[in-house]
Write a protein that holds these residues in place. Structure first.
Motif, PDB file in Angstrom:
ATOM      1  N   ASP A  88       0.940  -1.123   0.157  1.00 40.97           N
ATOM      2  CA  ASP A  88       0.232  -0.072  -0.034  1.00 40.97           C
ATOM      3  C   ASP A  88       0.715   1.280  -0.051  1.00 40.97           C
ATOM      4  O   ASP A  88       0.297   2.511   0.015  1.00 40.97           O
ATOM      5  CB  ASP A  88      -1.111   0.039   1.221  1.00 40.97           C
ATOM      6  CG  ASP A  88      -0.196   0.103   2.477  1.00 40.97           C
ATOM      7  OD1 ASP A  88       0.859  -0.122   2.716  1.00 40.97           O
ATOM      8  OD2 ASP A  88      -1.082  -0.296   3.588  1.00 40.97           O
ATOM      9  N   THR A  89       2.106   1.149  -0.057  1.00 44.93           N
ATOM     10  CA  THR A  89       2.915   2.454  -0.380  1.00 44.93           C
ATOM     11  C   THR A  89       3.111   2.722  -1.641  1.00 44.93           C
ATOM     12  O   THR A  89       3.816   4.020  -1.885  1.00 44.93           O
ATOM     13  CB  THR A  89       4.311   2.121   0.375  1.00 44.93           C
ATOM     14  OG1 THR A  89       5.289   0.928  -0.213  1.00 44.93           O
ATOM     15  CG2 THR A  89       4.309   1.703   2.172  1.00 44.93           C
ATOM     16  N   LEU A  90       2.960   2.157  -2.434  1.00 49.72           N
ATOM     17  CA  LEU A  90       3.238   2.175  -3.999  1.00 49.72           C
ATOM     18  C   LEU A  90       2.107   2.154  -4.948  1.00 49.72           C
ATOM     19  O   LEU A  90       0.927   1.406  -4.328  1.00 49.72           O
ATOM     20  CB  LEU A  90       4.166   1.317  -4.416  1.00 49.72           C
ATOM     21  CG  LEU A  90       5.623   1.403  -3.871  1.00 49.72           C
ATOM     22  CD1 LEU A  90       6.575   0.519  -4.396  1.00 49.72           C
ATOM     23  CD2 LEU A  90       6.193   2.862  -3.793  1.00 49.72           C
ATOM     24  N   ASP A  91       1.837   2.885  -5.987  1.00 49.47           N
ATOM     25  CA  ASP A  91       0.965   2.373  -7.020  1.00 49.47           C
ATOM     26  C   ASP A  91       1.714   1.433  -8.113  1.00 49.47           C
ATOM     27  O   ASP A  91       2.846   1.877  -8.555  1.00 49.47           O
ATOM     28  CB  ASP A  91       0.792   3.876  -7.743  1.00 49.47           C
ATOM     29  CG  ASP A  91      -0.264   4.693  -7.136  1.00 49.47           C
ATOM     30  OD1 ASP A  91      -1.187   4.044  -6.077  1.00 49.47           O
ATOM     31  OD2 ASP A  91      -0.067   5.931  -6.889  1.00 49.47           O
ATOM     32  N   TRP A  92       1.233   0.171  -8.389  1.00 47.78           N
ATOM     33  CA  TRP A  92       1.754  -0.761  -9.052  1.00 47.78           C
ATOM     34  C   TRP A  92       1.070  -1.002 -10.456  1.00 47.78           C
ATOM     35  O   TRP A  92      -0.273  -0.773 -10.815  1.00 47.78           O
ATOM     36  CB  TRP A  92       1.330  -2.142  -8.083  1.00 47.78           C
ATOM     37  CG  TRP A  92       2.185  -1.999  -6.850  1.00 47.78           C
ATOM     38  CD1 TRP A  92       1.926  -1.479  -5.856  1.00 47.78           C
ATOM     39  CD2 TRP A  92       3.288  -2.886  -6.361  1.00 47.78           C
ATOM     40  NE1 TRP A  92       2.530  -1.962  -4.603  1.00 47.78           N
ATOM     41  CE2 TRP A  92       3.704  -2.532  -5.243  1.00 47.78           C
ATOM     42  CE3 TRP A  92       4.096  -3.800  -7.337  1.00 47.78           C
ATOM     43  CZ2 TRP A  92       4.708  -2.983  -4.329  1.00 47.78           C
ATOM     44  CZ3 TRP A  92       5.307  -4.304  -6.713  1.00 47.78           C
ATOM     45  CH2 TRP A  92       5.560  -4.092  -5.158  1.00 47.78           C
ATOM     46  N   ILE A  99      -2.924  -2.535 -11.034  1.00 50.17           N
ATOM     47  CA  ILE A  99      -3.070  -3.741 -10.097  1.00 50.17           C
ATOM     48  C   ILE A  99      -3.585  -3.165  -8.917  1.00 50.17           C
ATOM     49  O   ILE A  99      -2.936  -2.501  -8.370  1.00 50.17           O
ATOM     50  CB  ILE A  99      -2.151  -4.750 -10.159  1.00 50.17           C
ATOM     51  CG1 ILE A  99      -0.688  -4.296  -9.898  1.00 50.17           C
ATOM     52  CG2 ILE A  99      -2.097  -5.366 -11.694  1.00 50.17           C
ATOM     53  CD1 ILE A  99       0.351  -5.332 -10.056  1.00 50.17           C
ATOM     54  N   TYR A 100      -4.509  -3.892  -8.469  1.00 53.85           N
ATOM     55  CA  TYR A 100      -5.190  -3.639  -7.014  1.00 53.85           C
ATOM     56  C   TYR A 100      -5.029  -4.555  -6.095  1.00 53.85           C
ATOM     57  O   TYR A 100      -5.165  -5.805  -6.316  1.00 53.85           O
ATOM     58  CB  TYR A 100      -6.676  -3.152  -7.240  1.00 53.85           C
ATOM     59  CG  TYR A 100      -6.671  -2.129  -8.424  1.00 53.85           C
ATOM     60  CD1 TYR A 100      -6.733  -0.832  -8.011  1.00 53.85           C
ATOM     61  CD2 TYR A 100      -7.236  -2.474  -9.587  1.00 53.85           C
ATOM     62  CE1 TYR A 100      -7.064   0.356  -9.094  1.00 53.85           C
ATOM     63  CE2 TYR A 100      -7.523  -1.352 -10.616  1.00 53.85           C
ATOM     64  CZ  TYR A 100      -7.287  -0.239 -10.296  1.00 53.85           C
ATOM     65  OH  TYR A 100      -7.639   0.885 -11.365  1.00 53.85           O
ATOM     66  N   GLY A 101      -4.786  -4.303  -4.616  1.00 52.03           N
ATOM     67  CA  GLY A 101      -4.576  -5.219  -3.824  1.00 52.03           C
ATOM     68  C   GLY A 101      -3.404  -5.889  -3.453  1.00 52.03           C
ATOM     69  O   GLY A 101      -3.076  -6.281  -2.559  1.00 52.03           O
ATOM     70  N   HIS A 102      -3.088  -6.695  -4.485  1.00 58.88           N
ATOM     71  CA  HIS A 102      -1.906  -7.816  -4.626  1.00 58.88           C
ATOM     72  C   HIS A 102      -1.732  -8.059  -6.036  1.00 58.88           C
ATOM     73  O   HIS A 102      -2.570  -8.071  -6.938  1.00 58.88           O
ATOM     74  CB  HIS A 102      -2.091  -8.879  -3.737  1.00 58.88           C
ATOM     75  CG  HIS A 102      -3.428  -9.629  -4.166  1.00 58.88           C
ATOM     76  ND1 HIS A 102      -3.318 -10.800  -5.005  1.00 58.88           N
ATOM     77  CD2 HIS A 102      -4.625  -9.816  -3.482  1.00 58.88           C
ATOM     78  CE1 HIS A 102      -4.762 -11.150  -4.817  1.00 58.88           C
ATOM     79  NE2 HIS A 102      -5.192 -10.629  -4.066  1.00 58.88           N
TER      80      HIS A 102
END
Length: 231
Positions: A88-92, A99-102
């Motif tokens: 949750d520290t980055l935008d992936w 991508i959201y959540g994992h």
């Protein structure tokens, strides 16, 4: 009805501790600043349900790394030369898609199929949904989810909630509802995706309920309540 000894849906193919190469381009941003850009990420299963990305330290910007909270650099062992970032520290991004959540689990398949099976949903004997045209979502490791047209849902028993969840396969939920029947009230039993990801587009604006917390019948057969709890 007795609970089955084993789930009636496919289980996860990976176990905790597994490590696999990730063939996708993976990028992470901190406040719009690029932290890493790699085609050599590693999938690491810290839990059985989904992997985390570990990133080669050589693909991480050293001048930015010190500003990323909860980043761990491994100097030895199985993860030597890799960095684990708290999600949750980055935008992936995988390739050019957020991508959201994992990370998306490479061993998970998600299919949203239209159906004419008769599905009813009830809490404490009171029916809150009844449909003969659900969209059934089959997701590896989870019980089948039944998405129902809003016109087939008894919204007088539903109260909006502020809850929001993220799913790397379906997207970001648009709404949650608690269900009220008589004196009983159960929080966050139903949800919807108004703009789901393209792979599950048929569920757009439909409502699903947690199999785990109420009674669902399919073609007249009541389902056993599973123990898993993911939307």
């Amino acid at each position: 009805m007795t609970t089955p000894k084993s789930p009636d849906y496919p289980q996860m193919a990976a176990v905790r501790g597994r490590i696999e190469p990730g063939p996708r381009r993976v990028r992470g941003f901190l406040d719009s600043e690029l932290v890493f850009d790699t085609i050599s990420a590693r999938y690491v299963w810290e839990v059985p349900y989904y992997p985390q990305y570990y990133i080669p330290v050589s693909d991480v910007r050293a001048d930015v790394l010190r500003n990323v909270p909860a980043a761990k650099v491994f100097n030895d062992g199985d993860f030597a030369g890799l960095v684990r970032f708290r999600w949750d520290t980055l935008d992936w991004f995988e390739e050019d898609e957020p991508i959201y959540g994992h990370p998306r689990n490479p061993y998970v398949r998600v299919d949203a199929l239209r159906s004419h099976r008769h599905v009813t949903v009830a809490l404490n004997g009171v029916e809150v949904a009844d449909t003969q045209c659900p969209v059934m979502v089959f997701e590896t490791g989870l019980p089948t989810r039944y998405y129902i047209d809003r016109t087939d849902v008894a919204f007088e028993h539903l109260e909006p909630s502020t809850t929001q969840t993220l799913c790397p396969y379906k997207g970001v939920t648009s709404a949650y509802w608690s269900v009220h029947v008589g004196d009983a009230s159960v929080a966050d039993l139903a949800w919807t995706y108004e703009t789901p990801l393209p792979a599950v587009a048929p569920i757009a604006n439909m409502v699903a309920f947690y199999n785990e917390k109420l009674d669902i019948t399919v073609d007249g057969v009541q389902l056993a309540r599973p123990s898993t709890h993911f939307s």
